[in-house]
Write a protein that holds these residues in place. Structure first.
Motif, short mmCIF file in Angstrom:
data_model
loop_
_atom_site.label_atom_id
_atom_site.label_comp_id
_atom_site.label_asym_id
_atom_site.label_seq_id
_atom_site.Cartn_x
_atom_site.Cartn_y
_atom_site.Cartn_z
N LYS A 23 -83.57 -13.97 -38.33
CA LYS A 23 -84.96 -14.18 -37.97
C LYS A 23 -85.44 -15.55 -38.44
O LYS A 23 -85.03 -16.02 -39.49
CB LYS A 23 -85.86 -13.12 -38.63
CG LYS A 23 -85.56 -11.70 -38.24
CD LYS A 23 -86.39 -10.76 -39.11
CE LYS A 23 -85.95 -9.31 -38.94
NZ LYS A 23 -86.59 -8.45 -39.94
N TYR A 40 -89.65 -14.35 -35.82
CA TYR A 40 -89.10 -14.41 -34.47
C TYR A 40 -87.62 -14.12 -34.51
O TYR A 40 -86.93 -14.51 -35.46
CB TYR A 40 -89.30 -15.81 -33.86
CG TYR A 40 -90.73 -16.17 -33.57
CD1 TYR A 40 -91.31 -15.89 -32.33
CD2 TYR A 40 -91.51 -16.81 -34.53
CE1 TYR A 40 -92.62 -16.23 -32.07
CE2 TYR A 40 -92.83 -17.16 -34.28
CZ TYR A 40 -93.38 -16.87 -33.04
OH TYR A 40 -94.67 -17.20 -32.77
N ASP A 41 -87.10 -13.47 -33.47
CA ASP A 41 -85.67 -13.29 -33.32
C ASP A 41 -85.08 -14.66 -32.95
O ASP A 41 -85.53 -15.30 -32.00
CB ASP A 41 -85.39 -12.28 -32.19
CG ASP A 41 -83.91 -11.99 -32.03
OD1 ASP A 41 -83.17 -12.92 -31.64
OD2 ASP A 41 -83.49 -10.85 -32.28
N THR A 44 -83.39 -14.76 -29.23
CA THR A 44 -84.24 -14.60 -28.04
C THR A 44 -85.57 -15.33 -28.14
O THR A 44 -86.23 -15.57 -27.12
CB THR A 44 -84.55 -13.10 -27.81
OG1 THR A 44 -85.32 -12.61 -28.92
CG2 THR A 44 -83.28 -12.29 -27.68
N ILE A 48 -91.28 -10.74 -33.53
CA ILE A 48 -90.99 -9.43 -34.11
C ILE A 48 -92.19 -8.92 -34.90
O ILE A 48 -92.54 -7.74 -34.84
CB ILE A 48 -89.75 -9.51 -35.04
CG1 ILE A 48 -88.52 -9.94 -34.23
CG2 ILE A 48 -89.50 -8.17 -35.74
CD1 ILE A 48 -87.35 -10.36 -35.09
#
Length: 203
Positions: A23, A40-41, A44, A48
């Motif tokens: 992350k 955030y991932d 992708t 999150i």
């Protein structure tokens, strides 16, 4: 045009970044003392979690308020929070976005799909969930639309029901998709600290 104003606030905020457990974690400190933490991932770029914190009336640090992601348990102990989760049959409301839409999940709602209605209240700037059996009622706003001063669009709203969970989807307007794309480019430019609890590098 009002759209850049929120982006400008994000740009002006002090930012630190950390990459950990797949992350990208970003911490924002705004001029008014408010803090925002996002995860955030990395693969992708999907959001999150997003949490907010501000000073309380005595000037101390307040508690984190979850906007996106799993709601925090009032008790910190892992065992205690598990016990709370297992013993609770109350509906659990949480937001879990996708790249193209805002999405909310309400767990522990066993009624069939035809019982629910989800509508937009344009004047109150919120969405409303109702049930014909009067067992559940919920109003919720979409802070992202408020921050970008965008109107609510009933056509963007849809819902489905599966596994005792009501899933509500609101398609992100093109203005927000464009702003998020721009923001992701900027976040990738922030120097990232290595994993661990050391001080993050600021922008």
């Amino acid at each position: 045009m009002a759209v850049p104003s929120w982006l400008e606030r994000l740009r002006a905020a002090g930012k630190t970044a950390l990459v950990q457990d797949g992350k990208r974690k970003i911490h924002y400190l705004f001029e008014d003392g408010k803090e925002m933490a996002e995860e955030y991932d990395i693969k992708t770029g999907q959001l999150i979690s997003r949490k907010w914190r501000e000073k309380n009336t005595l000037g101390g640090t307040g508690k984190w308020q979850v906007e996106v992601g799993e709601p925090t348990s009032p008790l910190l102990g892992a065992l205690e929070s598990e016990l709370i989760t297992e013993s609770s049959s109350n509906p659990v409301f949480m937001r879990k976005d996708t790249l193209s839409s805002f999405q909310w999940r309400i767990r522990n709602l066993p009624y069939p799909k035809e019982v629910y209605s989800v509508s937009v209240e344009e004047e109150q700037r919120c969405c409303v969930i109702r049930t014909t059996n009067k067992k559940y009622y919920k109003k919720f706003s979409i802070p992202d639309l408020d921050r970008y001063h965008l109107p609510l669009d009933a056509a963007a709203l849809s819902f489905t029901h599966a596994n005792n969970t009501l899933i509500i989807t609101y398609q992100k307007p093109k203005e927000i998709l464009a702003a998020e794309e721009q923001l992701q480019k900027e976040l990738k430019k922030i120097k990232v600290a290595n994993s661990g609890d050391g001080d993050c590098k600021t922008q």
